[in-house]
Design an enzyme around this catalytic site. Structure first.
Site, PDB file in Angstrom:
ATOM      1  N   PHE A 128       0.857  -1.188   0.000  1.00 16.42           N
ATOM      2  CA  PHE A 128       0.000   0.000   0.000  1.00 16.42           C
ATOM      3  C   PHE A 128       0.890   1.234   0.000  1.00 16.42           C
ATOM      4  O   PHE A 128       1.817   1.334   0.810  1.00 16.42           O
ATOM      5  CB  PHE A 128      -0.912   0.031   1.239  1.00 16.42           C
ATOM      6  CG  PHE A 128      -1.850   1.215   1.240  1.00 16.42           C
ATOM      7  CD1 PHE A 128      -2.985   1.222   0.449  1.00 16.42           C
ATOM      8  CD2 PHE A 128      -1.573   2.340   2.014  1.00 16.42           C
ATOM      9  CE1 PHE A 128      -3.842   2.333   0.422  1.00 16.42           C
ATOM     10  CE2 PHE A 128      -2.424   3.447   1.996  1.00 16.42           C
ATOM     11  CZ  PHE A 128      -3.566   3.435   1.203  1.00 16.42           C
ATOM     12  N   ASP A 216       9.366   2.518   1.006  1.00 19.79           N
ATOM     13  CA  ASP A 216       8.235   3.255   1.561  1.00 19.79           C
ATOM     14  C   ASP A 216       8.259   3.037   3.074  1.00 19.79           C
ATOM     15  O   ASP A 216       7.827   2.004   3.577  1.00 19.79           O
ATOM     16  CB  ASP A 216       6.930   2.740   0.941  1.00 19.79           C
ATOM     17  CG  ASP A 216       5.703   3.449   1.525  1.00 19.79           C
ATOM     18  OD1 ASP A 216       5.852   4.133   2.549  1.00 19.79           O
ATOM     19  OD2 ASP A 216       4.604   3.289   0.958  1.00 19.79           O
ATOM     20  N   LYS A 245       3.488   9.970   8.158  1.00 19.28           N
ATOM     21  CA  LYS A 245       2.883   9.523   9.416  1.00 19.28           C
ATOM     22  C   LYS A 245       3.563  10.057  10.693  1.00 19.28           C
ATOM     23  O   LYS A 245       3.229  11.125  11.158  1.00 19.28           O
ATOM     24  CB  LYS A 245       2.841   7.991   9.435  1.00 19.28           C
ATOM     25  CG  LYS A 245       1.762   7.434   8.496  1.00 19.28           C
ATOM     26  CD  LYS A 245       1.430   6.010   8.839  1.00 19.28           C
ATOM     27  CE  LYS A 245       0.471   5.350   7.864  1.00 19.28           C
ATOM     28  NZ  LYS A 245      -0.939   5.595   8.145  1.00 19.28           N
TER      29      LYS A 245
HETATM   30  N1  PLP Z   1       2.620   4.191   2.401  1.00 15.30           N
HETATM   31  C1  PLP Z   1       2.351   3.401   3.444  1.00 15.30           C
HETATM   32  C2  PLP Z   1       3.267   2.256   3.748  1.00 15.30           C
HETATM   33  C3  PLP Z   1       1.229   3.624   4.247  1.00 15.30           C
HETATM   34  O1  PLP Z   1       0.970   2.821   5.273  1.00 15.30           O
HETATM   35  C4  PLP Z   1       0.391   4.713   3.919  1.00 15.30           C
HETATM   36  C5  PLP Z   1      -0.824   4.978   4.713  1.00 15.30           C
HETATM   37  O2  PLP Z   1      -1.330   4.139   5.406  1.00 15.30           O
HETATM   38  C6  PLP Z   1       0.704   5.512   2.820  1.00 15.30           C
HETATM   39  C7  PLP Z   1       1.830   5.232   2.088  1.00 15.30           C
HETATM   40  C8  PLP Z   1      -0.169   6.681   2.431  1.00 15.30           C
HETATM   41  O3  PLP Z   1      -0.044   7.688   3.369  1.00 15.30           O
HETATM   42  P1  PLP Z   1      -1.100   8.901   3.416  1.00 15.30           P
HETATM   43  O4  PLP Z   1      -2.390   8.324   3.869  1.00 15.30           O
HETATM   44  O5  PLP Z   1      -0.489   9.863   4.398  1.00 15.30           O
HETATM   45  O6  PLP Z   1      -1.169   9.459   2.046  1.00 15.30           O
END
Ligand code: PLP
Length: 396
Positions: A128, A216, A245
């Protein structure tokens, strides 16, 4: 509830009014132990005094100018992130998806500079990366996030997570691949922890084939796994890192870091953001990093994670329906042998905030500032919720 909000979220029947440390209070005065930290965001807990002071002081001094001008707090935050990560450059964003978008754009520019007309990025099943068109196209964890948004963005090659053979096959057969984008531990996908050697093997593969290694770390980064960044458990350094986050403890701020072949890929005019890296966001993030360091929360996170996992393992030692308890630091998954989405409501009733990922895995992302007693209370509440659920299932 009024329908003036777009119905994008299936919300639980609760409204929170205030928070303190690891606790939240709803509008009826009921207290909840927050084992989710706003989905891995509030690592310092709620209403942390250092964050509140920075918000107030910087907020009453200067909130926003623009990236048309120099922003000293942005420079300072970049320097700090570079000191902690060993990367070389930072670009500031407002969310995880934007940080991943920046990474995807760097990879494409990098590919074009190598003369590849349609550069492709290898991504992992179960991943994700966000909800923008490029990031939802890259992610494969949940088909629901893509459905109806076709045509998806092209240029992604899918591989199983934690499967080096498949990556080697792709490297052999694809001359368009220029980068890989993976989570060091998949969060939304169900707290999937790869083999200890996975990241270093990916690093070797990237070096061998001239791919950018892009991590990520939106969920795993900023102390969540007991290190500043999850790759620091392996003896490697990626080329690009996406963060968000935990960086702002609830204030929206993200970053994309780059080094080596990924540094200086962006040139003036290639990328930008109105809000990204404004004085307030950067001041808050600087305070978050300083607090984690001053309060030695990395070692504490590691210790608390072990305590919670061991206590849960002990509690469920004889329970065959709990098939795995895993994770690193305070990123913990408890996998059951059956779908358990209903536990969200059961836990809420028991005054505990959790999430359920990939149908069967309870996800815990508690704050780093938990006391031992709070960590034990979390285990007690969760054990009771799971035990009651399993007992009810057996009798129904
Ligand atoms: N990447 C990862 C691993 C995530 O867990 C998340 C959100 O849960 C995101 C990207 C996307 O982040 P945002 O909701 O701040 O756009």
């Amino acid at each position: 509830m009024s329908d003036s909000l777009m119905p994008t979220y299936g919300r639980l029947p609760v409204t929170f009014e205030k928070g303190q440390g690891a606790w939240l209070w709803d509008t009826n005065g009921k207290r909840y132990l927050d084992a989710l930290s706003g989905i891995g965001v509030c690592g310092l807990g709620h209403a942390h005094s250092a964050v509140a002071v920075t918000l107030s002081q910087q907020g009453s001094t200067l909130i926003h100018t623009s990236n048309l001008y120099h922003i000293p707090q942005q420079q300072q935050l970049a320097d700090e992130l570079i000191r902690l990560s060993g990367m070389e450059q930072a670009f500031f964003t407002n969310s995880g998806a934007e940080s991943c978008e920046a990474a995807i754009k760097i990879a494409r520019l990098y590919g074009h500079k190598k003369g590849i007309a349609s550069p492709a990025i290898v991504v992992a099943e179960g991943s994700f990366h966000g909800r923008t068109l490029a990031t939802l196209s890259a992610a494969t964890g949940n088909r629901k996030i893509q459905a109806g948004f076709e045509p998806l963005v092209q240029g992604f090659i899918r591989a199983k997570f934690d499967d080096l053979d498949e990556l080697r096959e792709i490297a052999k057969n694809s001359s368009d691949a220029v980068a890989i984008l993976i989570e060091p531990i998949q969060g939304e996908g169900g707290i999937n922890v790869p083999d200890d050697n996975y990241l270093s093997a990916v690093r070797e593969l990237c070096d061998e084939h001239g791919w950018l290694m892009m991590l990520d770390e939106v969920q795993t980064g900023i102390c969540r796994t007991g290190k500043w960044f999850a790759w620091q458990h392996s003896n490697i350094k990626p080329d690009v890192v996406a963060l968000a986050k935990g960086l702002g403890n609830g204030f929206p701020v993200g970053a994309c870091l780059a080094q080596g072949p990924a540094a200086n890929v962006f040139q003036p005019g290639n990328h930008g953001s109105t809000f990204g890296g404004n004085p307030l966001a950067c001041s808050v993030a600087l305070t978050v990093l300083k607090t984690i360091e001053d309060e030695q929360l990395m070692a504490r996170t590691e210790q608390l994670g072990k305590r919670i996992r061991e206590n849960l393992k002990q509690a469920f030692a004889d329970e065959a329906a709990v098939i795995d308890i895993r994770g690193k630091g305070l990123m913990i998954g408890v996998e059951l042998d059956r779908p358990c989405g209903i536990l969200l409501k059961d836990a809420l009733e028991a005054g505990l905030l959790i999430s359920v990922q990939a149908d069967k895995t309870i996800r815990l992302l508690p704050p780093f500032i938990l006391s031992d007693e709070e960590a034990d209370e979390l285990v007690t509440r969760l054990t009771s919720v799971i035990t009651t659920f399993l007992a009810t299932e057996q009798t129904s």
